[in-house]
Motif scaffolding. Sequence first.
Motif, PDB file in Angstrom:
ATOM      1  N   LYS A  31       0.854  -1.194   0.000  1.00 14.94           N
ATOM      2  CA  LYS A  31       0.000   0.000   0.000  1.00 14.94           C
ATOM      3  C   LYS A  31       0.891   1.246   0.000  1.00 14.94           C
ATOM      4  O   LYS A  31       1.775   1.365   0.849  1.00 14.94           O
ATOM      5  N   PRO A  32       0.685   2.168  -0.944  1.00 11.39           N
ATOM      6  CA  PRO A  32       1.550   3.355  -0.995  1.00 11.39           C
ATOM      7  C   PRO A  32       1.513   4.138   0.306  1.00 11.39           C
ATOM      8  O   PRO A  32       0.439   4.353   0.866  1.00 11.39           O
ATOM      9  N   ASP A  33       2.665   4.574   0.801  1.00 16.59           N
ATOM     10  CA  ASP A  33       2.745   5.336   2.048  1.00 16.59           C
ATOM     11  C   ASP A  33       3.227   6.757   1.733  1.00 16.59           C
ATOM     12  O   ASP A  33       4.420   7.071   1.807  1.00 16.59           O
ATOM     13  N   VAL A  34       2.251   7.588   1.407  1.00 12.23           N
ATOM     14  CA  VAL A  34       2.564   8.967   0.993  1.00 12.23           C
ATOM     15  C   VAL A  34       3.128   9.747   2.177  1.00 12.23           C
ATOM     16  O   VAL A  34       4.061  10.544   2.031  1.00 12.23           O
ATOM     17  N   GLY A  35       2.567   9.499   3.377  1.00  9.78           N
ATOM     18  CA  GLY A  35       2.997  10.233   4.572  1.00  9.78           C
ATOM     19  C   GLY A  35       4.478  10.024   4.847  1.00  9.78           C
ATOM     20  O   GLY A  35       5.215  10.974   5.104  1.00  9.78           O
ATOM     21  N   THR A  36       4.935   8.780   4.767  1.00  2.00           N
ATOM     22  CA  THR A  36       6.355   8.506   5.022  1.00  2.00           C
ATOM     23  C   THR A  36       7.221   9.136   3.938  1.00  2.00           C
ATOM     24  O   THR A  36       8.265   9.724   4.215  1.00  2.00           O
ATOM     25  N   ARG A  37       6.788   9.020   2.706  1.00  3.29           N
ATOM     26  CA  ARG A  37       7.555   9.637   1.610  1.00  3.29           C
ATOM     27  C   ARG A  37       7.745  11.143   1.876  1.00  3.29           C
ATOM     28  O   ARG A  37       8.861  11.671   1.768  1.00  3.29           O
ATOM     29  N   ASP A  38       6.648  11.814   2.254  1.00  2.00           N
ATOM     30  CA  ASP A  38       6.727  13.260   2.488  1.00  2.00           C
ATOM     31  C   ASP A  38       7.647  13.582   3.672  1.00  2.00           C
ATOM     32  O   ASP A  38       8.393  14.556   3.648  1.00  2.00           O
ATOM     33  N   LYS A  39       7.569  12.726   4.699  1.00  2.78           N
ATOM     34  CA  LYS A  39       8.416  12.925   5.881  1.00  2.78           C
ATOM     35  C   LYS A  39       9.901  12.847   5.492  1.00  2.78           C
ATOM     36  O   LYS A  39      10.725  13.623   5.954  1.00  2.78           O
ATOM     37  N   VAL A  40      10.223  11.891   4.622  1.00  2.35           N
ATOM     38  CA  VAL A  40      11.625  11.718   4.208  1.00  2.35           C
ATOM     39  C   VAL A  40      12.102  12.961   3.453  1.00  2.35           C
ATOM     40  O   VAL A  40      13.209  13.463   3.699  1.00  2.35           O
ATOM     41  N   ILE A  41      11.253  13.473   2.575  1.00  2.00           N
ATOM     42  CA  ILE A  41      11.656  14.671   1.807  1.00  2.00           C
ATOM     43  C   ILE A  41      11.904  15.843   2.756  1.00  2.00           C
ATOM     44  O   ILE A  41      12.899  16.557   2.654  1.00  2.00           O
TER      45      ILE A  41
END
Length: 449
Positions: free
Chosen positions: A392-402
């Motif tokens: 399942k795509p994890d947009v929240g984690t991706r944004d946190k990393v950026i």
Amino acid sequence: MKPEIKVKPGSEGSKAKYWMEEHDKYITKTTHMPEILPLVIERAEDVWIYDVDGNKYLDFTSGIAVCSLGYPTHPEIKKAIIEQLEKLAHAASNDFYHPYQVEFAKKIISVVPGNMPRKVFFSNSGTEANEAAIKLVRYATGRKFLLAFYGAFHGRTMGSLALTASKAIHHKGTFPWMPGVIHVPYPNPYRNPWHIDGYENPGELINRVLEFIEDYVFDKLILPDEVAAFVIEPIQGEGGYVVPPLGFFQELKKLLDKYGILIIDDEIQMGLGRTGKMFSIEHFNVVPEVLTMAKYIGGGAIPVGVTVFRADLEFKEYGVHSNTFGANALGCVAGIKAIEIIKGLLPHVVKLEKVFRDELLPLRDKVEKVGDVRGLGLAWGVEFVVDKKSKKPDVGTRDKVIRRAFEKGLVLLPCGKSAIRLIPPLIISEEAAKVGLSIFKEAVLESTT
Ligand SMILES: Cc1ncc(COP(=O)(O)O)c(C=O)c1O
């Protein structure tokens, strides 16, 4: 040589905050991400970006694949532009002739795959290069339909927008776009409609996509002799930096040749050295009839779009297609130099590919939320998921990393639904590349544990 963060980026009372607020008052919403990337650039040099508050960042975005030769541009390109500016800049190049566009066209044709006679149309952006390609193939073949892939990004004007299928928001409230486009699944090894593991079973994935085209498009929807062209990004960019099985495009080309369907190869994001070859289609040993470029082809300094095509397809009479700014003489000299410099840089890109591979691939095994890592040359995508099983795509984690990487002095951009692209300028040194990769890994680990 490390990033240097003096003021918390975008913090209360900072200059960045002031300019972002002023921006919002006077400039329409586009694709900024103020929450995760509040970057207000004052200047940039080589691979370093300096913000209005005096912070220094390492750039892993190349201004979305434009500044491949560093900021503000490569010294040789700067020199060529300044010298040209003494002679001629704008010249209404579609109404008057000048030698610079002829030299530029010859240089482009000399590096495009295939030995057939070619011609060029010049414009000012990626979307215009693709619009010209659409008009050209319809005009040349008399056929009206076009095929494109889900996940593709080809631009945002009404023709190229019809081809684009990477995010529904791109289309919101703007229907109708150009009619006549049919989308088919892209052979994404990690995420495809058949849940095939395309890394383990590339042949099966290739066959499913080809069967889909034959059985669901040509058999049930549109006869193949009504299709003018298939518009492809060999490696999808905005769609997530996705590398398909290397045998795919040869098989696709065989199928299309059977029906006289042309290939429009959009190299706007992945061309000119980004993947370690001059054009990304060269990884697949396929010669496209039409190829489009923009972004990097103006040397990172001048907006240039290029549509290069098999010469016999050309517009047969004056007036069918043209524009005002195409083949600006500054863009021509910048582009000639950019091609020459990138030719020499290809071995460096291939060498750094190994550094990226070695540093990034282990993340896939080590971190539960890293679903996929893929790339070639200096074009890498890391996709974040809730867990490996569900994907399942994890947009929240991706944004946190950026955001976290940004606060540590590394600038990154998202792509796809929940991926990050890592695309430093091609001129980056191994040492700087390793600094960026180590910040990226820290940001991933801190955001996922
Ligand atoms: C593959 C591809 N095609 C076309 C475009 C559109 O280019 P432009 O934004 O210059 O119109 C882009 C832009 O990101 C792209 O990545």
